[in-house]
Motif scaffolding. Structure first.
Motif, short mmCIF file in Angstrom:
data_model
loop_
_atom_site.label_atom_id
_atom_site.label_comp_id
_atom_site.label_asym_id
_atom_site.label_seq_id
_atom_site.Cartn_x
_atom_site.Cartn_y
_atom_site.Cartn_z
N LEU A 21 -61.24 -24.34 -48.67
CA LEU A 21 -62.63 -24.48 -48.23
C LEU A 21 -62.68 -25.34 -46.98
CD1 LEU A 21 -65.73 -24.19 -48.75
CD2 LEU A 21 -65.54 -26.23 -50.21
N VAL A 22 -63.16 -24.76 -45.88
CA VAL A 22 -63.34 -25.49 -44.62
C VAL A 22 -64.84 -25.59 -44.35
CG1 VAL A 22 -62.89 -25.53 -42.14
CG2 VAL A 22 -61.15 -24.62 -43.71
N ILE A 23 -65.34 -26.79 -44.21
CA ILE A 23 -66.76 -26.98 -43.92
C ILE A 23 -66.94 -27.14 -42.42
CG2 ILE A 23 -68.81 -28.36 -44.36
CD1 ILE A 23 -67.58 -26.95 -46.81
N VAL A 24 -67.79 -26.29 -41.84
CA VAL A 24 -68.07 -26.34 -40.41
C VAL A 24 -69.22 -27.31 -40.19
CG1 VAL A 24 -68.66 -25.03 -38.34
CG2 VAL A 24 -67.31 -23.96 -40.17
N ALA A 25 -68.91 -28.49 -39.66
CA ALA A 25 -69.90 -29.56 -39.49
C ALA A 25 -70.46 -29.50 -38.07
CB ALA A 25 -69.27 -30.91 -39.77
N ARG A 26 -71.56 -28.78 -37.91
CA ARG A 26 -72.19 -28.63 -36.60
C ARG A 26 -73.41 -29.55 -36.56
NH1 ARG A 26 -70.74 -24.64 -33.37
NH2 ARG A 26 -70.02 -23.32 -35.09
N ALA A 27 -73.17 -30.78 -36.14
CA ALA A 27 -74.23 -31.80 -36.13
C ALA A 27 -74.96 -31.80 -34.79
CB ALA A 27 -73.62 -33.17 -36.40
N GLN A 28 -76.11 -32.45 -34.76
CA GLN A 28 -76.83 -32.63 -33.51
C GLN A 28 -76.20 -33.72 -32.66
OE1 GLN A 28 -80.91 -33.26 -34.86
NE2 GLN A 28 -81.35 -31.08 -34.62
#
Length: 219
Positions: A21-28
């Motif tokens: 499981l890879v979480i794509v952390a696209r933050a502001q």
């Protein structure tokens, strides 16, 4: 695939490979990473992809890698050129992800011994990256095909390692893994509003469900 390619192919790092499981952390903002990644890691996530569309990611990268060392791999996503790739290498990233099919990026990463997961959708695109030594290939956008696509690809390419990305929800996670994906790449369906002040307790519960499915359990 030649024997030379197989021998030189950098593998996905163990935490990423075993967690599936890879979480794509696209933050502001890059300063928003910690509070969310802390929850993800505490709930069992072992691989997080921080994206270059988030301003300041490279500035934070060495600190993030060190903060979660031994607990989670902090990879770099949305890499689209050699300069970005080299910066990720220099920072000690355990892997990189790109949304595109680029022989130059794959060759540079493989030469540096860095696992790279390039994006593509067609069999031609995916095999082009795999045959050059990619650690795995990202089916993107995965929402445009069914999970059975992973099984179809292994017909002509029996060794190919597939990671679907783009719109993969909890049921999609279960289906893609059952179809033979080596891991899934998940963003919005798990993160929800966490990066814009959302309930971190709810994030923790969503994360535990995804982690359980990836561990082979039910959720």
């Amino acid at each position: 695939m030649t024997g030379d390619t197989a021998a030189s192919r950098p593998s996905l790092p163990p935490l990423t490979r075993d967690g599936r499981l890879v979480i794509v952390a696209r933050a502001q903002r890059a300063e928003d990473y910690d509070r969310v990644i802390d929850v993800l890691v505490d709930a069992g996530v072992r691989s997080v992809e921080v994206t270059l569309t988030t301003p300041g990611t490279f500035d934070r990268l060495p600190e993030l890698i060190e903060r979660y060392r031994g607990a989670a791999d902090i990879g770099v996503g949305t890499v689209t050129d050699i300069d970005q790739l080299q910066r990720a290498i220099d920072a000690g990233a355990p892997y990189v992800v790109t949304p595109v099919t680029s022989a130059g990026l794959v060759d540079h990463a493989v030469a540096a011994g860095l696992p790279i997961v390039p994006g593509g959708l067609t069999p031609t695109e995916l095999f082009a990256s795999w045959s050059r030594g990619a650690a795995a290939v990202k089916v993107f956008p995965a929402g445009q095909v069914s999970p059975g696509y992973a099984k179809d690809l292994r017909g002509p390419f029996p060794d190919i390692q597939v990671v679907p990305s783009g719109g993969v929800d909890l049921e999609g996670t279960r289906a893609w893994l059952a179809a033979g994906a080596v891991a899934v790449s998940v963003g919005g369906p798990l993160l929800g509003d966490a990066f814009v002040g959302g309930d971190l307790g709810a994030l923790r519960e969503r994360t535990r469900r995804f982690v359980a499915v990836c561990a082979g359990g039910s959720a």
